[in-house]
Design a protein around this motif. Structure first.
Motif, mmCIF file in Angstrom:
data_model
loop_
_atom_site.group_PDB
_atom_site.id
_atom_site.type_symbol
_atom_site.label_atom_id
_atom_site.label_comp_id
_atom_site.label_asym_id
_atom_site.label_seq_id
_atom_site.Cartn_x
_atom_site.Cartn_y
_atom_site.Cartn_z
ATOM 1 N N CYS A 184 -67.467 -0.130 -84.524
ATOM 2 C CA CYS A 184 -66.870 0.238 -83.237
ATOM 3 C C CYS A 184 -66.212 -0.993 -82.623
ATOM 4 O O CYS A 184 -66.886 -1.997 -82.385
ATOM 5 N N LYS A 202 -69.122 3.188 -77.330
ATOM 6 C CA LYS A 202 -68.725 3.973 -78.506
ATOM 7 C C LYS A 202 -69.879 4.058 -79.496
ATOM 8 O O LYS A 202 -70.158 5.115 -80.066
ATOM 9 N N LYS A 205 -72.367 6.652 -78.574
ATOM 10 C CA LYS A 205 -71.945 8.004 -78.944
ATOM 11 C C LYS A 205 -72.144 8.259 -80.443
ATOM 12 O O LYS A 205 -72.601 9.333 -80.851
ATOM 13 N N VAL A 206 -71.774 7.262 -81.248
ATOM 14 C CA VAL A 206 -71.933 7.390 -82.707
ATOM 15 C C VAL A 206 -73.403 7.639 -83.048
ATOM 16 O O VAL A 206 -73.750 8.600 -83.749
ATOM 17 N N ALA A 281 -66.301 9.526 -80.779
ATOM 18 C CA ALA A 281 -66.855 8.365 -80.068
ATOM 19 C C ALA A 281 -65.771 7.508 -79.424
ATOM 20 O O ALA A 281 -66.076 6.585 -78.670
#
Length: 392
Positions: A184, A202, A205-206, A281
């Motif tokens: 990311c 990010k 989210k991943v 993401a």
């Protein structure tokens, strides 16, 4: 019991367990012996019992000689002394994984030869290195070589797992291991400010997407008693990297996932799912594979299959209850199957806790000796499978 009354097969097994681990030298069986160095310092030992009709495809008995490391402070007995307790349990690294099987093959053949038996098909035993670190310098290289092709393999046996119940586990396929690293990229800045579009947001989210899938597979396994670990996709976050300092928002973070996918899953669709999680993401989220196994060969367990019919017929005659499964991790069988040969993973150890790679790995001598009896019945059946259509 005193050493004097010990079954010689058990004594041999314990001697092999005490070798930390070099190749066995079982030349005493009068079998033809060949050594193949697949790469620097990695040798495959092949022992061959010639069949009466060498044109027919052979039966391959594979085992690996290497064992995983030990943490000695967690062991009740020294892990390379093969101590036998009063119950006949033999404690050693490799007792289940898989020095037992190597010696069981040899002792079954010794018994059959002593009885003057011979069979149409040739039987090859292979003792391979490197399995515990992925088989890349062992079976994976060996199947590419002319020496392997010359074995003319029709059917292979390789390792399975112990079974705590009285059933025997039999593995007809394996999961595809995927190792994925997700990176990311985001805006850097000072740790005191609300930077927008950070790598960490990010990454959050991943990880949330990946671990939500993990939870759903875990629940699916839990809620359906007919499923085994081999039937669902396992996923674990195994490494996290990123950041340089407490007060600096990093411009890049990375997470690594170990994913094992059953052969029933559409791999293309699964990768599309991974890509969607990464897209979801935010921008600058990419993934790369460190391992991407695409082979989904499974071995037939239909009664119409001549190899399976021979294997399962012996088990029926011996009243062995079989449980057919997909192997939850990985063995050298995957390279054998990928080369186009049917392979069954089978270690004849029932009523035994699964302790491969664990502390205090042990196998009971009676279970071990029963395994020799089982192979002494399996090998004649497999080596006597009538000529297949392709063999004329």
């Amino acid at each position: 019991s005193t050493g004097a009354s010990e079954d010689p097969s058990v004594t041999l097994f314990r001697e092999y367990l005490r070798i930390d681990t070099v190749h066995p030298k079982p030349d005493y069986l009068g079998l033809a012996c060949q050594k193949v160095e697949v790469c620097q310092g990695r040798v495959v030992l092949i022992l061959t019992w010639q069949g009466t009709n060498p044109r027919l495809r052979s039966v391959l008995l594979n085992s690996h000689t290497d064992v995983v490391p030990v943490f000695e402070e967690h062991w009740t007995y020294p892990p390379f002394e093969a101590v036998k307790d009063s119950q006949g349990n033999i404690y050693a690294r490799g007792a289940q994984d898989m020095k037992c099987v190597s010696i069981q093959y040899l002792e079954a053949i010794r018994r059959l030869k002593a009885e003057g038996k011979c069979f149409a098909r040739t039987i090859h035993l292979t003792f391979v290195p490197d399995e515990e670190v992925g088989g890349h310098k062992g079976m994976e290289m060996f199947v590419q070589r002319p020496e392997f092709r010359a074995l003319n393999v029709g059917f292979a046996l390789d390792e399975g797992l112990a079974s705590p119940s009285d059933t025997f586990s039999v593995f007809y396929g394996e999961k595809s291991p995927w190792w994925i690293k997700v990176k990311c990229a985001g805006s850097p800045g000072h740790g005191s400010r609300f930077i927008s579009n950070t790598a960490a947001e990010k990454m959050h989210k991943v990880i949330t997407s990946f671990l939500a899938f993990r939870e759903s597979e875990k629940q699916r396994l839990k809620s359906d008693s007919s499923l085994t670990l081999g039937d669902v996709t396992s996923l674990n976050l195994t490494m996290l990297e990123g950041g340089v300092s407490f007060n600096v928002v990093p411009s890049e973070m990375a997470a690594s996932f170990d994913i094992r996918i059953p052969p029933t899953v559409d791999l293309k669709a699964f990768e599309e799912q991974v890509a969607a999680w990464c897209r979801g993401a935010g921008d600058g989220v990419t993934y790369e594979f460190h391992q991407k196994c695409m082979d989904q060969h499974v071995t037939s367990t239909e009664e119409s299959d001549p190899w399976w019919k021979a294997f399962s017929g012996v088990c029926r005659d011996m009243k062995l209850q079989l449980k057919l499964e997909i192997f939850p991790a990985a063995t050298d069988s995957r390279y054998i199957r990928a080369a186009g040969h049917p392979a069954i993973g089978f270690s004849p150890m029932n009523c035994t806790p699964v302790l491969l790679h664990d502390h205090n790995e042990f196998l009971n001598e009676q279970v071990f000796l029963r395994g020799i009896d089982i192979y002494a019945r399996l090998l004649p059946a497999l080596a006597s499978v009538p000529p297949l259509p392709a063999e004329g």
